[in-house]
Design a protein around this motif. Structure first.
Motif, PDB file in Angstrom:
ATOM      1  N   ILE A 144      15.738   6.066  13.438  1.00 50.47           N
ATOM      2  CA  ILE A 144      15.115   7.048  12.528  1.00 50.47           C
ATOM      3  C   ILE A 144      14.211   6.346  11.519  1.00 50.47           C
ATOM      4  CG2 ILE A 144      15.649   8.592  10.570  1.00 50.47           C
ATOM      5  CD1 ILE A 144      17.941   9.761  12.253  1.00 50.47           C
ATOM      6  N   GLU A 145      14.679   5.222  10.987  1.00 51.02           N
ATOM      7  CA  GLU A 145      13.868   4.473  10.009  1.00 51.02           C
ATOM      8  C   GLU A 145      12.511   4.095  10.582  1.00 51.02           C
ATOM      9  OE1 GLU A 145      15.700   1.070   8.138  1.00 51.02           O
ATOM     10  OE2 GLU A 145      17.599   2.169   7.944  1.00 51.02           O
ATOM     11  N   ARG A 146      12.512   3.631  11.850  1.00 50.75           N
ATOM     12  CA  ARG A 146      11.245   3.228  12.483  1.00 50.75           C
ATOM     13  C   ARG A 146      10.357   4.434  12.770  1.00 50.75           C
ATOM     14  NH1 ARG A 146      13.984   0.389  16.769  1.00 50.75           N
ATOM     15  NH2 ARG A 146      14.923  -1.417  15.840  1.00 50.75           N
ATOM     16  N   LEU A 161      11.735  12.376  16.122  1.00 52.64           N
ATOM     17  CA  LEU A 161      12.443  12.363  14.833  1.00 52.64           C
ATOM     18  C   LEU A 161      13.338  13.598  14.692  1.00 52.64           C
ATOM     19  CD1 LEU A 161      12.870  10.948  12.105  1.00 52.64           C
ATOM     20  CD2 LEU A 161      10.941  12.260  11.204  1.00 52.64           C
ATOM     21  N   ALA A 162      12.793  14.771  15.068  1.00 51.96           N
ATOM     22  CA  ALA A 162      13.580  16.014  14.968  1.00 51.96           C
ATOM     23  C   ALA A 162      14.841  15.920  15.831  1.00 51.96           C
ATOM     24  CB  ALA A 162      12.723  17.200  15.393  1.00 51.96           C
ATOM     25  N   ALA A 163      14.690  15.362  17.039  1.00 52.98           N
ATOM     26  CA  ALA A 163      15.847  15.217  17.944  1.00 52.98           C
ATOM     27  C   ALA A 163      16.866  14.236  17.363  1.00 52.98           C
ATOM     28  CB  ALA A 163      15.380  14.741  19.322  1.00 52.98           C
ATOM     29  N   LEU A 164      16.377  13.111  16.847  1.00 52.64           N
ATOM     30  CA  LEU A 164      17.273  12.088  16.280  1.00 52.64           C
ATOM     31  C   LEU A 164      18.043  12.630  15.074  1.00 52.64           C
ATOM     32  CD1 LEU A 164      14.904   8.970  16.464  1.00 52.64           C
ATOM     33  CD2 LEU A 164      16.957   9.346  17.840  1.00 52.64           C
ATOM     34  N   GLU A 165      17.361  13.426  14.250  1.00 52.58           N
ATOM     35  CA  GLU A 165      18.031  13.967  13.054  1.00 52.58           C
ATOM     36  C   GLU A 165      19.134  14.956  13.438  1.00 52.58           C
ATOM     37  OE1 GLU A 165      14.626  15.265  10.785  1.00 52.58           O
ATOM     38  OE2 GLU A 165      14.584  13.391   9.613  1.00 52.58           O
ATOM     39  N   THR A 170      25.075  15.838  14.028  1.00 57.34           N
ATOM     40  CA  THR A 170      26.246  16.135  14.878  1.00 57.34           C
ATOM     41  C   THR A 170      27.248  14.990  14.844  1.00 57.34           C
ATOM     42  OG1 THR A 170      24.929  17.549  16.308  1.00 57.34           O
ATOM     43  CG2 THR A 170      26.963  16.694  17.243  1.00 57.34           C
ATOM     44  N   LEU A 171      26.756  13.758  14.964  1.00 53.97           N
ATOM     45  CA  LEU A 171      27.644  12.591  14.948  1.00 53.97           C
ATOM     46  C   LEU A 171      28.335  12.438  13.595  1.00 53.97           C
ATOM     47  CD1 LEU A 171      25.328  10.194  16.951  1.00 53.97           C
ATOM     48  CD2 LEU A 171      27.662  10.776  17.623  1.00 53.97           C
ATOM     49  N   ALA A 177      27.514  13.196  20.814  1.00 51.58           N
ATOM     50  CA  ALA A 177      26.090  13.527  20.976  1.00 51.58           C
ATOM     51  C   ALA A 177      25.850  14.478  22.147  1.00 51.58           C
ATOM     52  CB  ALA A 177      25.277  12.253  21.165  1.00 51.58           C
ATOM     53  N   ARG A 178      26.786  14.504  23.132  1.00 47.51           N
ATOM     54  CA  ARG A 178      26.567  15.388  24.285  1.00 47.51           C
ATOM     55  C   ARG A 178      26.644  16.868  23.909  1.00 47.51           C
ATOM     56  NH1 ARG A 178      30.743  12.279  25.347  1.00 47.51           N
ATOM     57  NH2 ARG A 178      32.812  13.127  24.965  1.00 47.51           N
TER      58      ARG A 178
END
Length: 363
Positions: A144-146, A161-165, A170-171, A177-178
């Protein structure tokens, strides 16, 4: 060949189960944490009674079953995501598998020491899931930082980014993550991370032989955890499976009958792993051999042909195809053709489970 990793806390019966899965495996099933340090790999035949039936119809000289690779991965302990025990090695090995078979101890035995001092399946599952989740979270936060810097000027980075956030959120809630649904586009960005809690999971509940037929309250605890995750649960007895290896087919059937089951949990585990990985089988059959070929569900006839050899896919013309059931009921390929049950399929045909196929190609 696709790979399933067998994981769990120390002393839950992982290596005993692995030895049984791969009857001649050399894993040292000793009562000691970390007795499995190098991942042991075994290739396992997928049980399929249809092969024998087809071989008899074609009078085949040889039968070649489909196969799945199982990897026995060293025991995990709390703190693995920070490198405790064999943590870093465990996490690196598990990233390389396609699916996870999570062995959970659901039996009492004073002679086999539990790493936490007592048997509690819910706690054990939580320890492993927490360590895998923390490892994923660390990786996602670094990514996310990158990506955040790139997102100012790149549309692709904004999607990632939206997917990672969403995954991070969730985590942080303690969920795998599934449980996050991603679009195809988002999946492309996330896949290279090899997230551990995004891999499909089967919980293998390891029970005493007396509980193999019925399960027990500990198994029900695991089922309750698996349900919201859409994970599968299989009841196995590693000890029973290891004893079955030593028996003749007749003795094996009698032993299983005395336990109130038709087959050991091992067959169920292999089939469930196959299903979990989204795989299906088609067959080729003739005097030389009857063989099961493994493909992903939804593959077209040329893609399925390519599993045999790339030339088959490149020069694909047609596929003579008959459903397994139709061929067996007809008694021979000639009889099936006479009844009009053998179809000539083209490039757009999506292969079905159990199709018996003969490819026409030209290169």
């Amino acid at each position: 060949m696709l790979r399933a990793g067998i994981v769990g806390l120390p002393n839950v019966g992982k290596s005993t189960l692995f030895n049984a899965v791969v009857a001649n495996a050399k894993a040292q099933a000793a009562n000691f944490p970390f007795c499995t340090i190098e991942p042991n790999v075994g290739v396992v035949a997928v049980p399929d009674e249809r092969l024998q039936v087809l071989a008899e119809i074609s009078k085949s000289a040889e039968i070649v079953p489909a196969r799945v690779e199982f990897v026995d991965i060293a025991g995990l302990v709390a703190g693995a995501s920070q490198g405790e025990g064999l943590g870093n090695q465990f996490l690196a090995n598990i990233r390389e598998v396609d699916a996870i078979v999570h062995v959970v101890r659901c039996f009492e035995n004073d002679d086999i020491i539990h790493v936490s001092g007592s048997v509690d399946p819910a706690r054990d599952v939580e320890v492993i899931n927490l360590e895998l989740g923390l490892a994923d979270l660390g990786q996602i936060d670094r990514r996310i930082e990158r990506v955040r810097k790139l997102a100012k000027t790149s549309k692709d980075a904004q999607i990632e980014l939206a997917a990672l956030e969403r995954l991070s959120e969730t985590l942080n809630e303690g969920k795998p993550a599934r449980q996050v649904s991603l679009s195809e586009e988002e999946e492309v960005f996330v896949k290279p991370l090899g997230l551990l809690t995004r891999k499909p999971v089967i919980y293998a509940c390891n029970v005493n032989e007396d509980d193999l037929a019925t399960g027990n309250d500990k198994v029900e605890q695991v089922r309750a955890i698996a349900a919201p995750e859409n994970a599968q649960v299989v009841v196995v007895s590693a000890q029973v499976e290891s004893e079955l290896i030593e028996l003749s087919p007749e003795e094996r059937a009698d032993f299983l009958e005395s336990l109130g089951v038709e087959e050991g949990g091992l067959k169920s585990l292999i089939r469930a792993t196959f299903k979990l990985l989204g795989l299906q089988t088609y067959f080729t059959t003739g005097p030389k051999e009857t063989r099961a070929w493994t493909i992903k569900m939804g593959m077209s006839a040329p893609q399925a042909a390519g599993v045999i050899h790339t030339d088959f896919e490149r020069g694909f013309i047609r596929a003579e195809t008959v459903a397994y059931k139709d061929l067996v009921e007809s008694g021979s390929m000639t009889a099936a053709k006479e009844k009009g049950l053998v179809r000539s399929e083209g490039k757009d045909y999506v292969v079905n489970e159990g199709d018996v196929m003969l490819f026409r190609f030209n290169v």
